[in-house]
Scaffold this motif. Structure first.
Motif, PDB file in Angstrom:
ATOM      1  N   ASP A  67      11.766 -92.603 -41.179  1.00  0.00           N
ATOM      2  CA  ASP A  67      12.636 -93.173 -42.215  1.00  0.00           C
ATOM      3  C   ASP A  67      14.092 -92.780 -41.986  1.00  0.00           C
ATOM      4  OD1 ASP A  67      10.742 -94.595 -43.655  1.00  0.00           O
ATOM      5  OD2 ASP A  67      10.204 -92.892 -44.913  1.00  0.00           O
TER       6      ASP A  67
ATOM      7  N   ARG B  48       9.011 -96.669 -43.409  1.00  0.00           N
ATOM      8  CA  ARG B  48       7.708 -96.483 -42.757  1.00  0.00           C
ATOM      9  C   ARG B  48       6.597 -97.073 -43.625  1.00  0.00           C
ATOM     10  NH1 ARG B  48       5.746 -92.262 -39.113  1.00  0.00           N
ATOM     11  NH2 ARG B  48       3.489 -91.985 -39.343  1.00  0.00           N
ATOM     12  N   ASP B  49       6.657 -96.856 -44.923  1.00  0.00           N
ATOM     13  CA  ASP B  49       5.641 -97.401 -45.822  1.00  0.00           C
ATOM     14  C   ASP B  49       5.658 -98.926 -45.817  1.00  0.00           C
ATOM     15  OD1 ASP B  49       4.715 -94.916 -46.520  1.00  0.00           O
ATOM     16  OD2 ASP B  49       5.866 -94.785 -48.382  1.00  0.00           O
ATOM     17  N   ASP B  50       6.835 -99.529 -45.679  1.00  0.00           N
ATOM     18  CA  ASP B  50       6.930-100.993 -45.588  1.00  0.00           C
ATOM     19  C   ASP B  50       6.162-101.497 -44.375  1.00  0.00           C
ATOM     20  OD1 ASP B  50       8.553-101.181 -47.848  1.00  0.00           O
ATOM     21  OD2 ASP B  50      10.416-101.075 -46.681  1.00  0.00           O
TER      22      ASP B  50
ATOM     23  N   ARG C 291       2.413-101.282 -45.002  1.00  0.00           N
ATOM     24  CA  ARG C 291       1.988-102.323 -45.943  1.00  0.00           C
ATOM     25  C   ARG C 291       1.950-103.693 -45.257  1.00  0.00           C
ATOM     26  NH1 ARG C 291       5.137-104.859 -50.183  1.00  0.00           N
ATOM     27  NH2 ARG C 291       6.837-103.438 -49.651  1.00  0.00           N
TER      28      ARG C 291
END
Length: 238
Positions: A95, A107-109, A112
């Motif tokens: 990130d 990173r979470d994007d 997902r």
């Protein structure tokens, strides 16, 4: 930013099909999905064409945030039209780095988007970079662990590995590299030696340079599907 109109795009595809029998298409747009209205218009045009019933489309570029933003039904309709895989430039699993290079994703994007596109049934082809002027060893580790997670959670995903960052004149990152000690080539032919397989600027200590080089190699071996196809990461060890 200029593009051909949807009718012209489909007319060219139809011409290639009728004249040469082409059934496989590769979109070279830097960002095919940047305008949702245009994507929908191209889809609607293709739905009226008999040749589109048996075509396949490869490597249409799409951003992580577009995968997350687009309605699943739209992506599913593109899949049904023959869009088999899409190219996604993730660049980093850190990130910190994603923020510094103004990627506008996290990173979470990425995680997902990977889960979403697996459910839709389009194969993602991911690309990463290492060797940014402000990058550290832990950032490389973040990238390698993200590559591992993406391929484990989506067996259909392909990871091209981690390229080495190449500074281009006129960009903020290029100016930062120069300010940190990079000496630009003094003659035009020497620019040919600067590419994504070599670190050509003295910004890092030797140990960190080795981290980048071996990071490129390790990223290649995480996704076993690439083993028979690509040998260029070995060049990074030179």
């Amino acid at each position: 930013y200029r593009v051909l109109s949807p009718p012209k795009v489909v007319a060219e595809m139809r011409r290639l099909n009728e004249t040469y029998g082409f059934q496989h298409f590769f979109f070279l747009d830097d960002e095919f999905f940047i305008q949702e209205e245009r994507v929908r218009a191209i889809r609607d045009e293709l739905l009226t064409q008999p040749f589109a019933r048996s075509m396949t489309v490869h490597n249409a570029n799409i951003r992580v945030d577009e995968i997350n933003r687009y309605d699943a039904a739209l992506l599913e309709s593109m899949r049904d039209l023959g869009f088999q895989d899409v190219f996604v430039g993730v660049e980093s699993g850190s990130d910190e780095i994603l923020t510094r290079i103004k990627k506008s994703i996290t990173r979470d994007d990425v995680i997902r988007a990977n889960r979403k596109i697996r459910k839709i049934g389009i194969r993602p082809i991911y690309a990463f970079m290492g060797g940014f002027p402000f990058e550290k060893a832990e950032n490389v580790w973040d990238t390698l662990t993200l590559i591992d997670q993406l391929t484990r959670e989506n067996p259909d995903a392909t990871v091209l590995g981690m390229s080495l960052f190449c500074p281009f004149p006129g960009t903020e990152l290029y100016d930062e590299c120069v300010s940190r000690g990079m000496k630009p080539p003094d003659r035009l032919p020497r620019w040919a030696d600067i590419d994504y397989t070599r670190l050509k600027y003295a910004l890092f200590d030797p140990e960190l340079v080795q981290v980048f080089r071996y990071g490129v190699l390790f990223s290649y071996f995480i996704d076993y599907k690439q083993w028979p196809k690509r040998a260029w990461p070995l060049m990074a060890l030179k």
